[in-house]
Scaffold this motif. Structure first.
Motif, PDB file in Angstrom:
ATOM      1  N   ILE A   1      12.528   4.158 -50.929  1.00  0.00           N
ATOM      2  CA  ILE A   1      11.222   3.778 -51.462  1.00  0.00           C
ATOM      3  C   ILE A   1      11.215   4.063 -52.956  1.00  0.00           C
ATOM      4  O   ILE A   1      11.581   5.159 -53.387  1.00  0.00           O
ATOM      5  CB  ILE A   1      10.099   4.567 -50.756  1.00  0.00           C
ATOM      6  CG1 ILE A   1      10.085   4.240 -49.278  1.00  0.00           C
ATOM      7  CG2 ILE A   1       8.755   4.297 -51.403  1.00  0.00           C
ATOM      8  CD1 ILE A   1       9.129   5.083 -48.468  1.00  0.00           C
ATOM      9  N   GLU A   2      10.806   3.084 -53.747  1.00  0.00           N
ATOM     10  CA  GLU A   2      10.730   3.246 -55.200  1.00  0.00           C
ATOM     11  C   GLU A   2       9.524   4.110 -55.550  1.00  0.00           C
ATOM     12  O   GLU A   2       8.444   3.912 -55.022  1.00  0.00           O
ATOM     13  CB  GLU A   2      10.580   1.885 -55.883  1.00  0.00           C
ATOM     14  CG  GLU A   2      11.799   1.005 -55.757  1.00  0.00           C
ATOM     15  CD  GLU A   2      12.911   1.437 -56.690  1.00  0.00           C
ATOM     16  OE1 GLU A   2      12.597   1.921 -57.792  1.00  0.00           O
ATOM     17  OE2 GLU A   2      14.079   1.304 -56.314  1.00  0.00           O
ATOM     18  N   GLN A   3       9.714   5.060 -56.434  1.00  0.00           N
ATOM     19  CA  GLN A   3       8.621   5.890 -56.907  1.00  0.00           C
ATOM     20  C   GLN A   3       7.994   5.242 -58.129  1.00  0.00           C
ATOM     21  O   GLN A   3       8.701   4.873 -59.058  1.00  0.00           O
ATOM     22  CB  GLN A   3       9.132   7.286 -57.311  1.00  0.00           C
ATOM     23  CG  GLN A   3       9.450   8.177 -56.160  1.00  0.00           C
ATOM     24  CD  GLN A   3       8.192   8.626 -55.433  1.00  0.00           C
ATOM     25  OE1 GLN A   3       7.073   8.478 -55.906  1.00  0.00           O
ATOM     26  NE2 GLN A   3       8.381   9.152 -54.241  1.00  0.00           N
ATOM     27  N   PRO A   4       6.661   5.099 -58.154  1.00  0.00           N
ATOM     28  CA  PRO A   4       6.035   4.570 -59.359  1.00  0.00           C
ATOM     29  C   PRO A   4       6.151   5.586 -60.491  1.00  0.00           C
ATOM     30  O   PRO A   4       6.005   6.778 -60.263  1.00  0.00           O
ATOM     31  CB  PRO A   4       4.574   4.382 -58.949  1.00  0.00           C
ATOM     32  CG  PRO A   4       4.366   5.279 -57.785  1.00  0.00           C
ATOM     33  CD  PRO A   4       5.705   5.422 -57.120  1.00  0.00           C
ATOM     34  N   THR A   5       6.447   5.106 -61.676  1.00  0.00           N
ATOM     35  CA  THR A   5       6.562   5.996 -62.821  1.00  0.00           C
ATOM     36  C   THR A   5       5.599   5.551 -63.904  1.00  0.00           C
ATOM     37  O   THR A   5       5.201   4.401 -63.965  1.00  0.00           O
ATOM     38  CB  THR A   5       7.994   5.983 -63.400  1.00  0.00           C
ATOM     39  OG1 THR A   5       8.310   4.637 -63.757  1.00  0.00           O
ATOM     40  CG2 THR A   5       8.997   6.511 -62.407  1.00  0.00           C
TER      41      THR A   5
ATOM     42  N   SER B   1      10.259   8.722 -69.434  1.00  0.00           N
ATOM     43  CA  SER B   1      11.512   9.017 -68.754  1.00  0.00           C
ATOM     44  C   SER B   1      11.309  10.228 -67.847  1.00  0.00           C
ATOM     45  O   SER B   1      10.387  11.014 -68.056  1.00  0.00           O
ATOM     46  CB  SER B   1      12.595   9.319 -69.783  1.00  0.00           C
ATOM     47  OG  SER B   1      12.303  10.542 -70.444  1.00  0.00           O
ATOM     48  N   PRO B   2      12.165  10.405 -66.866  1.00  0.00           N
ATOM     49  CA  PRO B   2      12.038  11.591 -66.013  1.00  0.00           C
ATOM     50  C   PRO B   2      12.120  12.891 -66.818  1.00  0.00           C
ATOM     51  O   PRO B   2      11.410  13.839 -66.529  1.00  0.00           O
ATOM     52  CB  PRO B   2      13.214  11.462 -65.045  1.00  0.00           C
ATOM     53  CG  PRO B   2      13.537  10.012 -65.013  1.00  0.00           C
ATOM     54  CD  PRO B   2      13.201   9.497 -66.379  1.00  0.00           C
TER      55      PRO B   2
ATOM     56  N   GLN C   1       5.399  18.505 -68.025  1.00  0.00           N
ATOM     57  CA  GLN C   1       4.922  19.480 -67.039  1.00  0.00           C
ATOM     58  C   GLN C   1       5.213  20.901 -67.499  1.00  0.00           C
ATOM     59  O   GLN C   1       4.378  21.793 -67.354  1.00  0.00           O
ATOM     60  CB  GLN C   1       5.558  19.222 -65.679  1.00  0.00           C
ATOM     61  CG  GLN C   1       5.048  17.964 -65.012  1.00  0.00           C
ATOM     62  CD  GLN C   1       5.819  17.647 -63.730  1.00  0.00           C
ATOM     63  OE1 GLN C   1       6.815  18.275 -63.418  1.00  0.00           O
ATOM     64  NE2 GLN C   1       5.341  16.642 -63.003  1.00  0.00           N
ATOM     65  N   LEU C   2       6.404  21.110 -68.068  1.00  0.00           N
ATOM     66  CA  LEU C   2       6.759  22.439 -68.566  1.00  0.00           C
ATOM     67  C   LEU C   2       5.855  22.855 -69.722  1.00  0.00           C
ATOM     68  O   LEU C   2       5.420  24.006 -69.800  1.00  0.00           O
ATOM     69  CB  LEU C   2       8.226  22.475 -69.012  1.00  0.00           C
ATOM     70  CG  LEU C   2       9.269  22.388 -67.906  1.00  0.00           C
ATOM     71  CD1 LEU C   2      10.666  22.272 -68.504  1.00  0.00           C
ATOM     72  CD2 LEU C   2       9.179  23.587 -66.985  1.00  0.00           C
TER      73      LEU C   2
END
Length: 192
Positions: A97-101, A106-107, A114-115
């Motif tokens: 399943i593709e994750q929406p970004t 970029s990841p 988040q950090l």
């Protein structure tokens, strides 16, 4: 004779609802998402209506709403951090399943964001109480210096100095946090 709930709803509408617009900017600052900010504002208004009997008429309705919103956000954040992370499974046909970004994120940028958010939250949490309250009221809730002074029963000059000192401590804490010291994967050399 009017029903007490009806009277309470009318007072809520006159006293509290005019401050609804002041909730969106701090909600965006907390959640960093428009839809989450809207949900947080709605949840705040629901909680305020449910607990309207605890509102002190001599207090600031805006400060009361912002306190409710901040507490709701912190409680939701704690709850999310305790929940196990969900990993998507495969489709019925076996394909992943593709994750929406987020667009243009970029990841690595998402993780770094988040950090940074966690570091900022930690920096604010470690402030002494007198600085933390003023920083939260000014920078998260968007309250004016005069409102903060009235709410905390301190002079405006004290609000300004605590805010300045609190922001400086947060700034020093964040500059001591250096995720950039780890070279990006593309810059690392693999050794056999």
């Amino acid at each position: 004779m009017l029903n007490t709930k009806t009277v309470q709803a009318e007072i809520f509408e006159k006293v509290i609802l005019p401050h609804e617009a002041s909730l969106y900017a701090p909600a965006m600052a907390l959640t960093r998402s428009a839809s989450d900010a809207e949900d947080l504002v709605q949840e705040t208004l629901l909680r305020a209506f449910d607990r309207f009997d605890t509102y002190r008429s001599d207090g600031s309705p805006r400060a009361w709403l912002h306190t409710i919103m901040r507490n709701l956000f912190y409680n939701m954040y704690r709850k999310k951090s305790r929940e196990p992370r969900q990993v998507p499974l495969e489709n019925a046909d076996g394909s992943s399943i593709e994750q929406p970004t987020a667009p243009n994120a970029s990841p690595e940028r998402q993780v770094l964001s988040q950090l940074e958010g966690a570091a900022l939250l930690q920096a604010v949490r470690t402030l002494p109480e007198e600085y933390r309250r003023v920083v939260a009221m000014a920078d998260i809730q968007g309250m004016a210096y005069q409102e903060i002074a009235q709410d905390l029963h301190i002079p405006v000059g004290t609000v300004r100095s605590r805010l300045s000192r609190g922001r400086e401590r947060v700034r020093r804490s964040l500059t001591s946090w250096h995720p950039e010291t780890v070279p990006p994967l593309s810059a690392r050399v693999l050794v056999n």
